[in-house]
Scaffold this motif. Structure first.
Motif, PDB file in Angstrom:
ATOM      1  N   VAL A  14       0.829  -1.201   0.000  1.00  0.00           N
ATOM      2  CA  VAL A  14       0.000   0.000   0.000  1.00  0.00           C
ATOM      3  C   VAL A  14       0.863   1.250   0.000  1.00  0.00           C
ATOM      4  N   SER A  15       0.255   2.361  -0.462  1.00  0.00           N
ATOM      5  CA  SER A  15       0.943   3.651  -0.434  1.00  0.00           C
ATOM      6  C   SER A  15      -0.096   4.754  -0.436  1.00  0.00           C
ATOM      7  N   GLY A  16       0.307   5.920   0.024  1.00  0.00           N
ATOM      8  CA  GLY A  16      -0.598   7.065   0.057  1.00  0.00           C
ATOM      9  C   GLY A  16      -1.708   6.874   1.071  1.00  0.00           C
ATOM     10  N   VAL A  67       4.004   7.044   8.125  1.00  0.00           N
ATOM     11  CA  VAL A  67       4.797   5.982   8.748  1.00  0.00           C
ATOM     12  C   VAL A  67       5.942   5.611   7.809  1.00  0.00           C
ATOM     13  N   ALA A  68       6.937   4.949   8.347  1.00  0.00           N
ATOM     14  CA  ALA A  68       8.077   4.506   7.538  1.00  0.00           C
ATOM     15  C   ALA A  68       7.657   3.361   6.622  1.00  0.00           C
ATOM     16  N   ASN A  69       8.337   3.242   5.509  1.00  0.00           N
ATOM     17  CA  ASN A  69       8.108   2.093   4.636  1.00  0.00           C
ATOM     18  C   ASN A  69       8.439   0.815   5.397  1.00  0.00           C
ATOM     19  N   GLY A  70       7.669  -0.238   5.152  1.00  0.00           N
ATOM     20  CA  GLY A  70       7.931  -1.509   5.811  1.00  0.00           C
ATOM     21  C   GLY A  70       6.651  -2.254   6.117  1.00  0.00           C
ATOM     22  N   VAL A  93       0.259  -5.923   5.794  1.00  0.00           N
ATOM     23  CA  VAL A  93       0.443  -5.038   4.650  1.00  0.00           C
ATOM     24  C   VAL A  93       1.883  -4.521   4.671  1.00  0.00           C
ATOM     25  N   THR A  94       2.350  -4.126   3.500  1.00  0.00           N
ATOM     26  CA  THR A  94       3.672  -3.509   3.393  1.00  0.00           C
ATOM     27  C   THR A  94       3.486  -2.117   2.826  1.00  0.00           C
ATOM     28  N   VAL A  95       3.964  -1.118   3.560  1.00  0.00           N
ATOM     29  CA  VAL A  95       3.912   0.261   3.083  1.00  0.00           C
ATOM     30  C   VAL A  95       5.119   0.486   2.188  1.00  0.00           C
TER      31      VAL A  95
END
Length: 167
Positions: A14-16, A67-70, A93-95
């Motif tokens: 996921v993103s945004g 939040v940080a990616n991960g 989920v992975t950001v």
């Protein structure tokens, strides 16, 4: 009650800003009247994500850029009016947000005096963009490379240089 996260899917990247949605129900148990779902609390790695949602549809917006990616774990906890609660299975989920570098800027150093036949080091710096940087100094139009290496201007003349930085 029963509760299950319906979006995003397990193992999603996921993103945004994304919606997190859940389905919650409080079925009639044999011999008991239903008490009804009172609210659903979404959680991110066990911490509340926003306020409890008390009206269906049960959805909260999550701004993943905060939040940080991960990897992260999402859950939803439903509670009913009788004080019972249930928690959904974990959703992994992975950001993965694209990190935009700040704009590249070039900063020329202070004015310098070069004596005829002398030399100096031109100072400059860069910020933003993506390091490493490549610096290129170029004299103003009309000056040759010889003028750059061995300035012949009198001490009162001004030679203008342009700094170009590439990241």
């Amino acid at each position: 009650p029963t509760v299950a996260i319906t979006a995003p899917a397990n193992s999603a990247t996921v993103s945004g800003a994304i919606p997190i949605a859940a389905r919650a129900d409080d079925p009639i148990v044999s011999g008991q009247a239903t008490s009804g779902v009172a609210g659903v609390q979404f959680k991110l790695d066990g911490a509340n994500l926003g306020a409890e949602n008390t009206i269906a549809p049960y959805v909260v917006s999550w701004d993943t850029t905060l939040v940080a990616n991960g990897p992260y774990t999402l859950t939803a906890t439903a509670r009913d009016n009788a004080g019972n609660s249930a928690t959904s299975p974990n959703i992994a989920v992975t950001v993965s947000n694209v990190i935009q570098p700040s704009p590249l800027t070039a900063n020329a150093g202070p004015d310098q005096t070069i004596t005829p036949g002398g030399s100096t080091t031109l100072l400059g710096s860069a910020s933003g963009g993506t390091a490493p940087y490549a610096f290129q100094w170029a004299p103003a139009t009309g000056l040759s490379a010889t003028n750059v290496a061995n300035p012949t201007a009198s001490p009162s003349a001004t030679i203008t240089y342009t700094l170009t930085v590439t990241d």
